[in-house]
Design an enzyme around this catalytic site. Structure first.
Site, PDB file in Angstrom:
ATOM      1  N   GLU A  56       0.838  -1.258  -0.165  1.00  0.00           N
ATOM      2  CA  GLU A  56      -0.004  -0.081  -0.036  1.00  0.00           C
ATOM      3  C   GLU A  56       0.760   1.233   0.041  1.00  0.00           C
ATOM      4  O   GLU A  56       0.507   2.232  -0.630  1.00  0.00           O
ATOM      5  CB  GLU A  56      -0.967   0.083   1.273  1.00  0.00           C
ATOM      6  CG  GLU A  56      -1.952   0.862   1.303  1.00  0.00           C
ATOM      7  CD  GLU A  56      -2.924   0.452   2.541  1.00  0.00           C
ATOM      8  OE1 GLU A  56      -2.963   1.534   3.141  1.00  0.00           O
ATOM      9  OE2 GLU A  56      -3.457  -0.717   2.532  1.00  0.00           O
ATOM     10  N   ASP A  57       1.944   1.195   0.601  1.00  0.00           N
ATOM     11  CA  ASP A  57       2.756   2.442   0.912  1.00  0.00           C
ATOM     12  C   ASP A  57       4.190   2.500   0.438  1.00  0.00           C
ATOM     13  O   ASP A  57       4.844   3.525   0.780  1.00  0.00           O
ATOM     14  CB  ASP A  57       2.859   2.719   2.380  1.00  0.00           C
ATOM     15  CG  ASP A  57       1.396   3.087   3.026  1.00  0.00           C
ATOM     16  OD1 ASP A  57       0.449   3.548   2.427  1.00  0.00           O
ATOM     17  OD2 ASP A  57       1.147   2.683   4.218  1.00  0.00           O
TER      18      ASP A  57
END
Length: 182
Positions: A56-57
């Site tokens: 996600e990051d």
């Protein structure tokens, strides 16, 4: 496998900070993994705790997780990875639906993550007060809706003996953060 997952997450999140503070981001996945380990869960789930925000990051992709840690860890991470191309509301509704209907290990991962986020938020609220909400894509009202919805749905389908102790802590923190306001 757990030390490898921790090292992978440390490398992936290197230089990142938590949203509302100057604390190194890696402290969050480490606490999530430790909470899962303390609850006695599988090595795969603990590894997913370390890795839950990597796709996600960071530039890493789900294929990287699967190659390094196998299909089970990748499945757990994928089940809890938000699609950042969607709106905040869509992403959060997806998490609420996932926590309601997912297999129990996915629920365990999500709540360990959300509990740690809320505990961090609570600490920062004590430091920053109402200015805390300026750090988030959604303010108090939407955060309240989201966290109360997660709390209301997290135990659906779980037998009492399958509910870990930290599940009982989550609604208490939600109430402290979003309950009656002065």
């Amino acid at each position: 496998m757990k030390p490898k997952a921790k090292a992978f997450a440390e490398k992936a999140h290197e230089g990142q900070k938590r949203k509302s503070s100057d604390i190194a981001y890696i402290t969050h996945p480490i606490r999530v993994a430790e909470r899962l380990e303390e609850a006695g869960f599988s090595d795969e789930l603990v590894c997913a705790g370390y890795l839950h925000d990597v796709v996600e990051d960071t530039p890493y992709e789900m294929e990287d997780i699967e190659v390094e840690f196998g299909p089970r860890v990748a499945h757990l991470v994928a089940a809890h990875t938000e699609d950042k191309s969607k709106s905040w509301q869509e992403r959060k509704q997806h998490t609420i639906d996932t926590v309601k209907y997912a297999e129990k290990e996915v629920k365990y991962l999500i709540i360990a993550d959300k509990l740690d986020n809320l505990l961090s938020m609570e600490q920062e609220y004590q430091r920053q007060g109402e200015a805390l909400w300026d750090n988030f894509n959604a303010g108090f009202d939407k955060q309240k809706w989201y966290n109360e919805s997660v709390a209301a749905n997290m135990s659906v389908g779980l037998k009492e003996d399958a509910i870990p102790a930290y599940f009982h802590e989550f609604p208490d923190v939600v109430e402290r953060m979003f309950g009656a306001r002065d």
